[in-house]
Write a protein that holds these residues in place. Structure first.
Motif, PDB file in Angstrom:
ATOM      1  N   ILE A 107       0.862  -1.187   0.000  1.00 45.00           N
ATOM      2  CA  ILE A 107       0.000   0.000   0.000  1.00 45.00           C
ATOM      3  C   ILE A 107       0.895   1.233   0.000  1.00 45.00           C
ATOM      4  CG2 ILE A 107      -0.220  -0.098   2.547  1.00 45.00           C
ATOM      5  CD1 ILE A 107      -3.064   1.085   2.183  1.00 45.00           C
ATOM      6  N   ASN A 108       0.496   2.229  -0.768  1.00 43.63           N
ATOM      7  CA  ASN A 108       1.272   3.462  -0.875  1.00 43.63           C
ATOM      8  C   ASN A 108       0.844   4.438   0.227  1.00 43.63           C
ATOM      9  OD1 ASN A 108       2.499   5.846  -1.548  1.00 43.63           O
ATOM     10  ND2 ASN A 108       1.858   5.837  -3.690  1.00 43.63           N
ATOM     11  N   LEU A 109       1.667   4.512   1.266  1.00 45.90           N
ATOM     12  CA  LEU A 109       1.378   5.434   2.369  1.00 45.90           C
ATOM     13  C   LEU A 109       2.208   6.706   2.265  1.00 45.90           C
ATOM     14  CD1 LEU A 109       1.094   2.956   5.399  1.00 45.90           C
ATOM     15  CD2 LEU A 109      -0.697   3.792   3.860  1.00 45.90           C
ATOM     16  N   LEU A 110       3.067   6.767   1.259  1.00 47.49           N
ATOM     17  CA  LEU A 110       3.853   7.986   1.033  1.00 47.49           C
ATOM     18  C   LEU A 110       2.996   9.038   0.321  1.00 47.49           C
ATOM     19  CD1 LEU A 110       6.670   9.337   1.166  1.00 47.49           C
ATOM     20  CD2 LEU A 110       7.166   8.330  -1.061  1.00 47.49           C
ATOM     21  N   ALA A 111       2.053   8.547  -0.477  1.00 41.80           N
ATOM     22  CA  ALA A 111       1.200   9.466  -1.227  1.00 41.80           C
ATOM     23  C   ALA A 111      -0.272   9.115  -0.972  1.00 41.80           C
ATOM     24  CB  ALA A 111       1.531   9.390  -2.720  1.00 41.80           C
ATOM     25  N   PRO A 112      -0.779   9.481   0.206  1.00 43.91           N
ATOM     26  CA  PRO A 112      -2.155   9.129   0.551  1.00 43.91           C
ATOM     27  C   PRO A 112      -3.174   9.921  -0.274  1.00 43.91           C
ATOM     28  CG  PRO A 112      -1.236  10.587   2.218  1.00 43.91           C
ATOM     29  CD  PRO A 112      -0.114  10.241   1.277  1.00 43.91           C
ATOM     30  N   VAL A 113      -4.310   9.291  -0.511  1.00 41.32           N
ATOM     31  CA  VAL A 113      -5.433   9.983  -1.144  1.00 41.32           C
ATOM     32  C   VAL A 113      -6.280  10.596  -0.034  1.00 41.32           C
ATOM     33  CG1 VAL A 113      -7.556   9.645  -2.467  1.00 41.32           C
ATOM     34  CG2 VAL A 113      -5.457   8.446  -3.132  1.00 41.32           C
ATOM     35  N   VAL A 114      -6.485  11.905  -0.124  1.00 41.83           N
ATOM     36  CA  VAL A 114      -7.244  12.612   0.903  1.00 41.83           C
ATOM     37  C   VAL A 114      -8.542  13.116   0.274  1.00 41.83           C
ATOM     38  CG1 VAL A 114      -7.248  14.598   2.454  1.00 41.83           C
ATOM     39  CG2 VAL A 114      -5.144  13.291   2.116  1.00 41.83           C
ATOM     40  N   ILE A 115      -9.655  12.772   0.893  1.00 45.99           N
ATOM     41  CA  ILE A 115     -10.966  13.126   0.339  1.00 45.99           C
ATOM     42  C   ILE A 115     -11.752  13.932   1.369  1.00 45.99           C
ATOM     43  CG2 ILE A 115     -13.165  12.242  -0.546  1.00 45.99           C
ATOM     44  CD1 ILE A 115     -11.642   9.682  -1.365  1.00 45.99           C
ATOM     45  N   LYS A 123      -7.424  14.901  -3.367  1.00 43.60           N
ATOM     46  CA  LYS A 123      -6.132  14.925  -4.043  1.00 43.60           C
ATOM     47  C   LYS A 123      -5.241  13.831  -3.481  1.00 43.60           C
ATOM     48  CE  LYS A 123      -3.082  18.181  -3.469  1.00 43.60           C
ATOM     49  NZ  LYS A 123      -2.476  19.516  -3.408  1.00 43.60           N
ATOM     50  N   GLN A 124      -4.247  13.460  -4.274  1.00 45.34           N
ATOM     51  CA  GLN A 124      -3.230  12.546  -3.767  1.00 45.34           C
ATOM     52  C   GLN A 124      -2.051  13.392  -3.328  1.00 45.34           C
ATOM     53  OE1 GLN A 124      -1.564   9.608  -6.473  1.00 45.34           O
ATOM     54  NE2 GLN A 124      -1.015   8.260  -4.782  1.00 45.34           N
ATOM     55  N   LEU A 125      -1.782  13.371  -2.041  1.00 43.74           N
ATOM     56  CA  LEU A 125      -0.688  14.173  -1.482  1.00 43.74           C
ATOM     57  C   LEU A 125       0.640  13.456  -1.670  1.00 43.74           C
ATOM     58  CD1 LEU A 125      -1.846  15.216   2.099  1.00 43.74           C
ATOM     59  CD2 LEU A 125      -2.270  16.373  -0.057  1.00 43.74           C
ATOM     60  N   VAL A 126       1.713  14.230  -1.619  1.00 41.78           N
ATOM     61  CA  VAL A 126       3.042  13.628  -1.495  1.00 41.78           C
ATOM     62  C   VAL A 126       3.577  14.094  -0.146  1.00 41.78           C
ATOM     63  CG1 VAL A 126       5.338  13.432  -2.464  1.00 41.78           C
ATOM     64  CG2 VAL A 126       3.373  13.731  -3.986  1.00 41.78           C
ATOM     65  N   LEU A 127       3.755  13.164   0.778  1.00 40.83           N
ATOM     66  CA  LEU A 127       4.189  13.562   2.117  1.00 40.83           C
ATOM     67  C   LEU A 127       5.662  13.969   2.103  1.00 40.83           C
ATOM     68  CD1 LEU A 127       2.522  10.910   4.448  1.00 40.83           C
ATOM     69  CD2 LEU A 127       1.628  13.080   3.617  1.00 40.83           C
ATOM     70  N   PRO A 128       5.996  15.022   2.834  1.00 35.03           N
ATOM     71  CA  PRO A 128       7.389  15.478   2.881  1.00 35.03           C
ATOM     72  C   PRO A 128       8.198  14.654   3.871  1.00 35.03           C
ATOM     73  CG  PRO A 128       6.010  16.934   4.170  1.00 35.03           C
ATOM     74  CD  PRO A 128       5.107  15.849   3.628  1.00 35.03           C
ATOM     75  N   THR A 129       8.384  13.379   3.551  1.00 29.01           N
ATOM     76  CA  THR A 129       9.121  12.526   4.479  1.00 29.01           C
ATOM     77  C   THR A 129      10.268  11.834   3.755  1.00 29.01           C
ATOM     78  OG1 THR A 129       8.994  10.490   5.762  1.00 29.01           O
ATOM     79  CG2 THR A 129       7.361  10.756   4.043  1.00 29.01           C
ATOM     80  N   GLU A 130      11.252  11.485   4.511  1.00 28.82           N
ATOM     81  CA  GLU A 130      12.392  10.767   3.946  1.00 28.82           C
ATOM     82  C   GLU A 130      12.140   9.255   3.981  1.00 28.82           C
ATOM     83  OE1 GLU A 130      15.789  12.433   3.352  1.00 28.82           O
ATOM     84  OE2 GLU A 130      14.318  14.033   3.116  1.00 28.82           O
ATOM     85  N   ASP A 131      11.029   8.876   4.592  1.00 26.41           N
ATOM     86  CA  ASP A 131      10.771   7.464   4.839  1.00 26.41           C
ATOM     87  C   ASP A 131      10.246   6.796   3.574  1.00 26.41           C
ATOM     88  OD1 ASP A 131      10.284   5.016   5.892  1.00 26.41           O
ATOM     89  OD2 ASP A 131       8.805   5.677   7.372  1.00 26.41           O
ATOM     90  N   GLU A 132      11.160   6.372   2.710  1.00 25.81           N
ATOM     91  CA  GLU A 132      10.735   5.897   1.394  1.00 25.81           C
ATOM     92  C   GLU A 132      10.069   4.528   1.442  1.00 25.81           C
ATOM     93  OE1 GLU A 132      13.802   6.456  -1.510  1.00 25.81           O
ATOM     94  OE2 GLU A 132      13.951   8.574  -0.990  1.00 25.81           O
ATOM     95  N   LYS A 133      10.211   3.816   2.562  1.00 26.83           N
ATOM     96  CA  LYS A 133       9.531   2.521   2.584  1.00 26.83           C
ATOM     97  C   LYS A 133       8.015   2.683   2.683  1.00 26.83           C
ATOM     98  CE  LYS A 133       9.923   1.078   7.456  1.00 26.83           C
ATOM     99  NZ  LYS A 133      10.527   2.286   8.069  1.00 26.83           N
ATOM    100  N   LEU A 134       7.552   3.890   2.987  1.00 23.83           N
ATOM    101  CA  LEU A 134       6.110   4.143   2.984  1.00 23.83           C
ATOM    102  C   LEU A 134       5.503   4.012   1.586  1.00 23.83           C
ATOM    103  CD1 LEU A 134       5.679   7.208   5.389  1.00 23.83           C
ATOM    104  CD2 LEU A 134       5.006   4.838   5.809  1.00 23.83           C
ATOM    105  N   LEU A 135       6.349   4.150   0.551  1.00 28.05           N
ATOM    106  CA  LEU A 135       5.835   4.044  -0.826  1.00 28.05           C
ATOM    107  C   LEU A 135       5.274   2.651  -1.091  1.00 28.05           C
ATOM    108  CD1 LEU A 135       5.531   5.349  -3.669  1.00 28.05           C
ATOM    109  CD2 LEU A 135       7.825   4.506  -4.179  1.00 28.05           C
ATOM    110  N   ARG A 136       5.969   1.639  -0.567  1.00 30.62           N
ATOM    111  CA  ARG A 136       5.489   0.264  -0.751  1.00 30.62           C
ATOM    112  C   ARG A 136       5.431  -0.406   0.616  1.00 30.62           C
ATOM    113  NH1 ARG A 136       9.532   0.483  -4.551  1.00 30.62           N
ATOM    114  NH2 ARG A 136       8.779   1.229  -6.556  1.00 30.62           N
ATOM    115  N   TYR A 137       4.438  -0.019   1.378  1.00 36.01           N
ATOM    116  CA  TYR A 137       4.309  -0.522   2.740  1.00 36.01           C
ATOM    117  C   TYR A 137       3.593  -1.864   2.703  1.00 36.01           C
ATOM    118  CZ  TYR A 137       3.827  -0.211   7.776  1.00 36.01           C
ATOM    119  OH  TYR A 137       3.933  -0.438   9.120  1.00 36.01           O
ATOM    120  N   PRO A 138       4.131  -2.867   3.414  1.00 36.80           N
ATOM    121  CA  PRO A 138       3.526  -4.203   3.317  1.00 36.80           C
ATOM    122  C   PRO A 138       2.090  -4.231   3.817  1.00 36.80           C
ATOM    123  CG  PRO A 138       5.305  -4.137   4.956  1.00 36.80           C
ATOM    124  CD  PRO A 138       5.308  -2.818   4.271  1.00 36.80           C
TER     125      PRO A 138
END
Lengths: 148, 70
Positions: A107-115, A123-138
């Motif tokens: 699941i992509n938690l780096l770019a959450p969909v906010v409704i 919109k789909q946000l891009v979070l300002p984080t360095e935590d790149e494993k959030l992009l493909r979170y198990p």
């Protein structure tokens, strides 16, 4: 109105339930109208389906089913852009990248969909984080969290 | 593309309220400081591209087999 969906065949959705992404989403800038359709009543999964393009249907899920402590600050300009008046109106989803098995799926938690449920703006946000494993979170049932 | 040469410690202004400062240069790494209004979204380009790619990868799934295990 009747729309063709990628995963669920033809689905009847109310026009007032259509969600507008004014900027589209990254990679799909001309897809601005979506319907959010629960997969079933018992799972955290939903289909975010483009109204105009059948093959543009994302599986999404509420992030808290997988990461109970997931949270981020919504930047003020996004609050304005989505015309958010109260936090209760905001719903957050993560887009799933499904593979053959659940273990490989993420699941992509780096770019959450906010409704904004009230205005149906999203919109789909891009979070300002360095935590790149959030992009493909198990995707695993969060032992410590609820699966709701 | 406009190309300018700057030294460490020097700054560029983009309009009136955005400043880009070259903090230091170390081999092939450049450290950059940015002063900009909070509303301005600043990303590493790779991050944005990774998200575009992931959205496309998300659409490649054609069935919900994996979710049956849920």
């Amino acid at each position: 109105m009747n729309i063709q969906t990628k995963f669920l065949g033809a689905v009847d959705v109310k026009e007032e339930a259509i969600i507008t992404f004014p900027e589209g989403i990254p990679g799909f800038h001309d897809e601005t109208q979506f319907a959010l359709i629960p997969l079933n009543e018992t799972s955290p999964f939903l289909v975010l389906q483009s109204v105009k393009t059948e093959k543009v249907g994302f599986m999404v899920a509420t992030p808290y089913a997988f990461k109970a402590d997931y949270s981020f600050d919504l930047p003020q300009d996004d609050v304005v852009q989505l015309a958010i008046e109260q936090p209760e109106d905001v719903f957050v989803y993560g887009i799933l990248t499904l593979k053959d098995t659940l273990v490989e799926s993420t699941i992509n938690l780096l770019a959450p969909v906010v409704i904004n449920e009230k205005t149906k703006l999203a919109k789909q946000l891009v979070l300002p984080t360095e935590d790149e494993k959030l992009l493909r979170y198990p995707i695993k049932k969060a032992a410590e969290g609820s699966a709701k | 593309m406009l190309v300018l040469t700057r030294k460490p410690g020097e700054t560029l202004m983009l309009g009136e309220d955005i400043q880009v400062k070259i903090i230091s240069v170390d081999g092939d790494q450049v450290k950059i400081g940015i002063d900009a209004p909070r509303a301005l979204k600043i990303y590493r380009r790779e991050v944005y591209e990774a998200i575009q790619q992931e959205n496309k990868a998300a659409l490649e799934a054609s069935d919900l087999r994996a979710l049956k295990e849920w």
